[in-house]
Motif scaffolding. Structure first.
Motif, PDB file in Angstrom:
ATOM      1  N   UNK A 112      13.607 -29.071  11.644  1.00 28.50           N
ATOM      2  CA  UNK A 112      13.446 -28.385  10.374  1.00 28.50           C
ATOM      3  C   UNK A 112      12.769 -27.092  10.554  1.00 28.50           C
ATOM      4  N   UNK A 113      12.806 -25.803   9.500  1.00 30.24           N
ATOM      5  CA  UNK A 113      12.483 -24.799   9.420  1.00 30.24           C
ATOM      6  C   UNK A 113      11.368 -24.525   8.609  1.00 30.24           C
ATOM      7  N   UNK A 114      10.397 -23.864   9.476  1.00 29.30           N
ATOM      8  CA  UNK A 114       9.210 -23.532   8.454  1.00 29.30           C
ATOM      9  C   UNK A 114       9.172 -23.252   6.847  1.00 29.30           C
ATOM     10  N   UNK A 115       8.392 -23.552   6.649  1.00 28.81           N
ATOM     11  CA  UNK A 115       8.577 -22.790   5.060  1.00 28.81           C
ATOM     12  C   UNK A 115       7.955 -21.206   4.701  1.00 28.81           C
ATOM     13  N   UNK A 116       8.436 -20.718   4.292  1.00 29.39           N
ATOM     14  CA  UNK A 116       8.376 -19.525   3.519  1.00 29.39           C
ATOM     15  C   UNK A 116       7.918 -18.917   2.455  1.00 29.39           C
ATOM     16  N   UNK A 117       6.554 -18.488   2.743  1.00 35.41           N
ATOM     17  CA  UNK A 117       5.984 -18.391   1.456  1.00 35.41           C
ATOM     18  C   UNK A 117       7.257 -17.130   0.361  1.00 35.41           C
ATOM     19  N   UNK A 118       7.637 -16.847  -0.661  1.00 38.24           N
ATOM     20  CA  UNK A 118       7.869 -15.937  -1.795  1.00 38.24           C
ATOM     21  C   UNK A 118       7.055 -14.838  -2.028  1.00 38.24           C
ATOM     22  N   UNK A 119       5.510 -15.350  -1.495  1.00 32.40           N
ATOM     23  CA  UNK A 119       5.180 -13.681  -1.705  1.00 32.40           C
ATOM     24  C   UNK A 119       4.194 -12.699  -0.685  1.00 32.40           C
ATOM     25  N   UNK A 120       4.460 -12.694   0.388  1.00 27.75           N
ATOM     26  CA  UNK A 120       4.703 -11.784   1.732  1.00 27.75           C
ATOM     27  C   UNK A 120       4.811 -11.277   1.195  1.00 27.75           C
ATOM     28  N   UNK A 121       3.732 -10.251   2.595  1.00 24.79           N
ATOM     29  CA  UNK A 121       3.549  -8.471   2.903  1.00 24.79           C
ATOM     30  C   UNK A 121       3.175  -7.789   3.491  1.00 24.79           C
ATOM     31  N   UNK A 122       3.422  -8.018   4.404  1.00 26.00           N
ATOM     32  CA  UNK A 122       3.100  -6.901   5.860  1.00 26.00           C
ATOM     33  C   UNK A 122       1.721  -6.351   5.272  1.00 26.00           C
ATOM     34  N   UNK A 123       0.889  -5.619   5.624  1.00 29.68           N
ATOM     35  CA  UNK A 123      -0.553  -4.905   5.426  1.00 29.68           C
ATOM     36  C   UNK A 123      -1.365  -4.702   6.485  1.00 29.68           C
ATOM     37  N   UNK A 124      -1.144  -3.391   6.967  1.00 29.90           N
ATOM     38  CA  UNK A 124      -1.693  -3.209   8.789  1.00 29.90           C
ATOM     39  C   UNK A 124      -1.663  -4.040   9.604  1.00 29.90           C
ATOM     40  N   UNK A 125      -0.629  -4.359   9.736  1.00 33.66           N
ATOM     41  CA  UNK A 125      -0.619  -5.768  11.120  1.00 33.66           C
ATOM     42  C   UNK A 125      -0.706  -7.020  10.577  1.00 33.66           C
ATOM     43  N   UNK A 126      -1.177  -7.128   9.319  1.00 33.77           N
ATOM     44  CA  UNK A 126      -1.837  -8.532   8.392  1.00 33.77           C
ATOM     45  C   UNK A 126      -0.220  -9.144   8.360  1.00 33.77           C
ATOM     46  N   UNK A 127      -0.526 -10.099   7.522  1.00 31.11           N
ATOM     47  CA  UNK A 127      -0.128 -10.709   6.524  1.00 31.11           C
ATOM     48  C   UNK A 127      -0.581 -11.436   5.305  1.00 31.11           C
ATOM     49  N   UNK A 128       0.173 -10.214   4.409  1.00 34.39           N
ATOM     50  CA  UNK A 128      -0.800 -10.728   2.737  1.00 34.39           C
ATOM     51  C   UNK A 128       0.407 -11.387   2.366  1.00 34.39           C
ATOM     52  N   UNK A 129      -0.590 -12.799   1.783  1.00 34.08           N
ATOM     53  CA  UNK A 129      -0.072 -13.260   0.468  1.00 34.08           C
ATOM     54  C   UNK A 129      -0.971 -14.574  -0.677  1.00 34.08           C
ATOM     55  N   UNK A 130       0.570 -15.239  -1.398  1.00 33.41           N
ATOM     56  CA  UNK A 130      -0.434 -15.603  -2.223  1.00 33.41           C
ATOM     57  C   UNK A 130       0.806 -16.533  -2.162  1.00 33.41           C
ATOM     58  N   UNK A 131       0.810 -18.191  -2.806  1.00 31.06           N
ATOM     59  CA  UNK A 131       1.373 -19.158  -3.251  1.00 31.06           C
ATOM     60  C   UNK A 131       1.975 -18.626  -4.595  1.00 31.06           C
ATOM     61  N   UNK A 132       1.319 -18.691  -5.285  1.00 32.26           N
ATOM     62  CA  UNK A 132       1.677 -18.406  -6.866  1.00 32.26           C
ATOM     63  C   UNK A 132       1.867 -17.663  -7.424  1.00 32.26           C
ATOM     64  N   UNK A 133       1.706 -17.572  -8.983  1.00 32.53           N
ATOM     65  CA  UNK A 133       1.407 -16.640  -9.904  1.00 32.53           C
ATOM     66  C   UNK A 133       0.440 -16.734  -9.861  1.00 32.53           C
ATOM     67  N   UNK A 134      -0.455 -17.473  -9.588  1.00 33.74           N
ATOM     68  CA  UNK A 134      -1.628 -17.504 -10.168  1.00 33.74           C
ATOM     69  C   UNK A 134      -2.724 -17.207  -9.695  1.00 33.74           C
ATOM     70  N   UNK A 135      -2.605 -17.485  -7.450  1.00 36.95           N
ATOM     71  CA  UNK A 135      -2.940 -17.369  -6.078  1.00 36.95           C
ATOM     72  C   UNK A 135      -3.098 -16.000  -6.216  1.00 36.95           C
ATOM     73  N   UNK A 136      -2.292 -14.991  -6.960  1.00 38.71           N
ATOM     74  CA  UNK A 136      -2.093 -13.672  -6.914  1.00 38.71           C
ATOM     75  C   UNK A 136      -2.563 -12.871  -8.158  1.00 38.71           C
ATOM     76  N   UNK A 137      -3.057 -13.179  -9.097  1.00 39.07           N
ATOM     77  CA  UNK A 137      -3.227 -12.914  -9.906  1.00 39.07           C
ATOM     78  C   UNK A 137      -5.485 -13.125  -9.458  1.00 39.07           C
ATOM     79  N   UNK A 138      -5.924 -14.090  -8.828  1.00 36.96           N
ATOM     80  CA  UNK A 138      -6.888 -14.330  -8.504  1.00 36.96           C
ATOM     81  C   UNK A 138      -7.533 -13.089  -7.578  1.00 36.96           C
ATOM     82  N   UNK A 139      -6.245 -12.806  -6.640  1.00 30.37           N
ATOM     83  CA  UNK A 139      -6.810 -11.871  -5.292  1.00 30.37           C
ATOM     84  C   UNK A 139      -6.413 -10.733  -5.912  1.00 30.37           C
TER      85      UNK A 139
END
Length: 193
Positions: A112-139
């Motif tokens: 099994x491969x781990x699920x990788x989120x589509x909305x994920x980017x590196x930010x100063x050594x951390x991972x900034x992610x959003x589950x979907x467009x609604x979560x992205x709008x929230x952030x």
């Protein structure tokens, strides 16, 4: 004096808990394009991959093909059915190769491969992610706000955000990173604010 910052009120948000999102945007296990995971089912529009399709009944049961994934870059290489006459399996992305053993069989381990989120980017050594467009709008709303009113308990999305997202000194850089995530969404996807 400067720009006027918005006010964030958690009670006005449509989803208050991480489990409240109805779908997640992930990388397709087959083509690495954007796929949607909803209620345990993954569908991809670009390659027509679906994780739970019921095939038409056949006269005799046929074992499904084993998927061969590259262990180096985790991309789809082929399936065991299509590789019976092939002498070498090669990943086009990284160049990884595999040859059959002396008996001509492919020892493919299904993993099994781990699920990788589509909305994920590196930010100063951390991972900034959003589950979907609604979560992205929230952030985006949360980070852009100068005044943030959250609930009294530690069970909402805003209360569980890490300190580096809550920090006002990261606001401009976080908004740029969130804009990169917004740019990854397809143009025809509706904005859910």
């Amino acid at each position: 004096m400067g720009r006027k910052l918005a006010k964030f009120t958690e009670t006005n948000q449509p989803v208050k808990y991480m489990g409240g999102f109805d779908h997640a945007l992930i990388h397709c296990p087959r083509c690495d394009g954007m796929a949607v995971r909803r209620a345990g089912r993954v569908t991809c529009e670009s390659c027509a991959y679906t994780s739970e399709l019921d095939p038409k009944p056949r006269s005799k049961p046929v074992e499904p093909p084993r998927i061969i994934m590259c262990p180096e870059c985790d991309r789809y290489v082929g399936s065991q059915w299509s590789l019976q006459q092939v002498k070498v399996v090669r990943c086009l992305r990284c160049g990884w190769t595999k040859e059959p053993d002396k008996q001509g069989s492919w020892k493919v381990q299904k993993r099994r491969r781990p699920t990788r989120l589509w909305l994920e980017v590196g930010f100063r050594g951390e991972r900034l992610w959003a589950v979907n467009e609604q979560h992205l709008s929230f952030l985006e709303d949360y980070v852009a706000a100068g005044v943030r009113e959250t609930g009294p308990f530690n069970s909402t999305i805003a209360s569980r955000l890490p300190a580096w997202i809550k920090s006002g000194k990261n606001r401009n850089n976080l908004l740029r990173a969130l804009a990169k995530l917004r740019a990854r969404l397809p143009g025809n996807m509706p904005l859910t604010r």
